[in-house]
Design a protein around this motif. Structure first.
Motif, mmCIF file in Angstrom:
data_model
loop_
_atom_site.group_PDB
_atom_site.id
_atom_site.type_symbol
_atom_site.label_atom_id
_atom_site.label_comp_id
_atom_site.label_asym_id
_atom_site.label_seq_id
_atom_site.Cartn_x
_atom_site.Cartn_y
_atom_site.Cartn_z
ATOM 1 N N ALA A 81 0.822 -1.219 0.000
ATOM 2 C CA ALA A 81 0.000 0.000 0.000
ATOM 3 C C ALA A 81 0.855 1.267 0.000
ATOM 4 O O ALA A 81 0.323 2.379 0.018
ATOM 5 C CB ALA A 81 -0.921 -0.005 1.221
ATOM 6 N N GLY A 82 2.181 1.087 -0.013
ATOM 7 C CA GLY A 82 3.081 2.229 -0.100
ATOM 8 C C GLY A 82 3.501 2.815 1.232
ATOM 9 O O GLY A 82 4.036 3.932 1.286
ATOM 10 N N PHE A 83 3.291 2.087 2.329
ATOM 11 C CA PHE A 83 3.702 2.601 3.630
ATOM 12 C C PHE A 83 5.221 2.716 3.684
ATOM 13 O O PHE A 83 5.946 1.796 3.295
ATOM 14 C CB PHE A 83 3.206 1.685 4.753
ATOM 15 N N ASP A 84 5.715 3.843 4.186
ATOM 16 C CA ASP A 84 7.154 4.100 4.252
ATOM 17 C C ASP A 84 7.689 3.711 5.629
ATOM 18 O O ASP A 84 7.587 4.470 6.590
ATOM 19 C CB ASP A 84 7.432 5.577 3.967
ATOM 20 N N PHE A 85 8.268 2.513 5.718
ATOM 21 C CA PHE A 85 8.787 2.021 6.996
ATOM 22 C C PHE A 85 10.021 2.787 7.460
ATOM 23 O O PHE A 85 10.392 2.711 8.630
ATOM 24 C CB PHE A 85 9.115 0.531 6.893
ATOM 25 N N SER A 86 10.664 3.535 6.553
ATOM 26 C CA SER A 86 11.917 4.215 6.926
ATOM 27 C C SER A 86 11.688 5.336 7.939
ATOM 28 O O SER A 86 12.642 5.816 8.550
ATOM 29 C CB SER A 86 12.603 4.782 5.679
ATOM 30 N N ASN A 87 10.438 5.756 8.117
ATOM 31 C CA ASN A 87 10.135 6.812 9.088
ATOM 32 C C ASN A 87 9.823 6.284 10.490
ATOM 33 O O ASN A 87 9.582 7.066 11.399
ATOM 34 C CB ASN A 87 8.932 7.644 8.610
ATOM 35 N N VAL A 88 9.793 4.956 10.648
ATOM 36 C CA VAL A 88 9.390 4.379 11.940
ATOM 37 C C VAL A 88 10.532 4.513 12.948
ATOM 38 O O VAL A 88 11.595 3.928 12.785
ATOM 39 C CB VAL A 88 8.985 2.896 11.782
ATOM 40 N N LYS A 89 10.281 5.294 13.999
ATOM 41 C CA LYS A 89 11.292 5.516 15.033
ATOM 42 C C LYS A 89 11.265 4.430 16.108
ATOM 43 O O LYS A 89 12.288 4.096 16.699
ATOM 44 C CB LYS A 89 11.078 6.880 15.696
#
Length: 532
Positions: A81-89
């Motif tokens: 769905a295009g979720f950007d995991f790179s922003n997960v802190k």
């Protein structure tokens, strides 16, 4: 606490019927939600309601591989769905309380050497000594419960140590049963997790510690020292501590996510895994309870959550360590006779109309002219009694009430019971106390007015459809700053607030103060009559 708006925190909930995830941004706004329904999305496991009910109708389990595969599936859904995991802190979450997972010898090696080119469930296929995990619906361990209570000096003594008397669903009793009847599988086990710490282990790529709050639901942990109780451990299984290791604070940062998730999904290398906890403690966090608050869920069963400082464990209800404040506790009380009883009285006394029910409720003065009703259509949990019991202002038993008096007696009786038993567990109304109401009946302001009057506190309504998930995301954010002394309330102060619904009627406390004492006495009488 300030956080960049583009950063993200994830909260997972491994519940009975589904796996859910919520993402919040730095302003605590929900940005993404997803779920996997076990029955429909993973039909190969042939569960009904997420579980297998065995032939004896007492044993209830869930396939541990189903939970692993569900995590594969939900992360792939988010990625597609295009979720950007790179922003997960940071991430955290919860699991259904009391369930247990039995890692086979060698499983830790498998967790530490995951291949990012393959699914988790295919690599962990041989990692569990027990394929079907006992869950909270299981009630097959009566014998083990009796042995545990006997070994430590009785039900109250066990509650004084662990926060609860022995319950069939509690993990220690489930472990004792597996040790007794599946000895070979128990001996193959190198680590025992709760569902919550099992989920954290998947993300960590190593065995995760059990947290204090979920550990309180095992009949094994001393809730005051926050260490395993040796008498309880000895009465369960020899050398059990080796398979559990020491519990950790619920706010603990356990480490960074496994390289598997960094390479396969694009999580950042510094993404932290905060200890997972049980779903009920997770909901306390999701509802943002504060000291002195009480949350009342008005559903098929009515559930009460309490934030308390000085717990008084009893053989009724449960005391858990607080998941967001290691110096406090939470209490939980569950009542079977909730909305179904309210609906029965509505049908009998208001021709099936909630409007008529409310009109009748308003037509009788608060305190019901001293009339009190106790309505247990089904055998109640707290207290263990059954039947409908009506008393007039002199405490005399009566056969019937008028329709209007019956409706008010039901609603007042349900809320008087909640306050009486909350106070038994150590609950105190303090300045600033709020009642947070949720569930179907929380949409009825006349019912909420009685709740507010009985507790002499304002009632707020809150939407907690995903409270355990949301609590995981909030706890992930808080975990990053907890060690520096930032409180949970401060960390999540930007979160959407509850809505004020009603405030207490002037003079309500003068009326309900004496009624609380009378209700407690009458309930005790009903209990003696029912069991005697």
């Amino acid at each position: 606490m300030a956080a960049p708006a583009d950063c993200c925190y994830l909260g997972f909930d491994f519940s009975t019927q589904q796996l859910k995830v919520v993402a919040i941004d730095g302003n605590l706004q929900v940005t993404n939600q997803s779920n996997v329904q076990f029955d429909s999305d993973l039909p190969e496991f042939r569960t009904q309601g997420g579980v297998h009910i065995h032939e004896d109708r007492l044993t209830v389990t869930s396939p541990v591989h189903m939970w692993v595969k569900a995590l594969d599936l939900i992360l792939e859904k988010m990625k597609n769905a295009g979720f950007d995991f790179s922003n997960v802190k940071a991430l955290s979450g919860s699991g259904q309380q009391h369930g247990s997972v039995y890692w086979r010898k060698g499983a830790r090696q498998a967790l530490q050497h995951l291949d990012p080119g393959r699914d988790l469930h295919s690599m962990l296929q041989g990692s569990f000594a027990v394929q079907d995990s006992p869950v909270w619906m299981d009630s097959s361990t009566t014998e083990q419960c009796q042995c545990l209570e006997s070994a430590v000096g009785g039900a109250q003594q066990l509650a004084d140590i662990t926060g609860s008397r022995a319950y069939e669903r509690f993990t220690g009793n489930q472990i004792a049963k597996i040790h007794q009847f599946q000895t070979d599988k128990y001996n193959e086990t190198e680590r025992i997790s709760l569902v919550s710490s099992f989920a954290a282990s998947l993300f960590l790529g190593d065995y995760a510690a059990i947290d204090y709050s979920d550990g309180s639901g095992m009949n094994l942990m001393d809730i005051f020292t926050k260490k395993w109780s040796q008498p309880c451990m000895n009465a369960t299984v020899p050398q059990l501590a080796e398979k559990l290791k020491e519990p950790k604070p619920s706010t603990a940062v356990l480490g960074s996510v496994s390289p598997y998730f960094i390479e396969r999904f694009g999580f950042p290398e510094d993404c932290k895994v905060v200890a997972f906890t049980g779903d009920n403690p997770g909901s306390l966090a999701g509802m943002r309870l504060q000291e002195g608050d009480i949350a009342v869920s008005l559903g098929t069963s009515d559930t009460v959550f309490l934030w308390i400082k000085e717990p008084r464990p009893t053989v009724e209800g449960h005391i858990f360590c607080n998941p967001v404040d290691c110096h406090s506790y939470m209490a939980l009380i569950c009542y079977k006779n909730g909305s179904l009883t309210r609906e029965r009285i509505r049908n009998e006394c208001a021709e099936g109309s909630w409007e008529g029910f409310s009109r009748a409720l308003r037509s009788v003065p608060i305190g019901n002219n001293g009339n009190i009703g106790i309505y247990f259509d089904a055998m109640e949990i707290t207290p263990p009694a059954v039947g409908v019991h009506r008393f007039d202002k002199h405490g005399r038993w009566v056969a019937t009430f008028t329709r209007e008096v019956e409706i008010r007696a039901l609603v007042e009786g349900q809320f008087l019971a909640k306050r009486v038993h909350a106070q038994k567990l150590g609950y105190k109304i303090i300045p600033g106390t709020r009642v947070l109401a949720t569930g179907g009946a929380s949409s009825n302001k006349d019912i909420l007015q009685v709740l507010s009057d009985v507790f002499n506190a304002p009632v707020y309504t809150i939407d907690v459809a995903n409270s355990a998930c949301l609590g995981g995301a909030y706890r992930a954010m808080h975990g990053l700053v907890a060690e520096s002394g930032v409180s949970f309330a401060e960390a999540v102060r930007k979160a959407p607030g509850a809505q004020l619904a009603v405030t207490p009627t002037t003079g309500a406390e003068e009326i309900y103060g004496p009624l609380l004492k009378r209700y407690a006495e009458l309930e005790e009488k009903v209990l003696k009559d029912t069991t005697g």
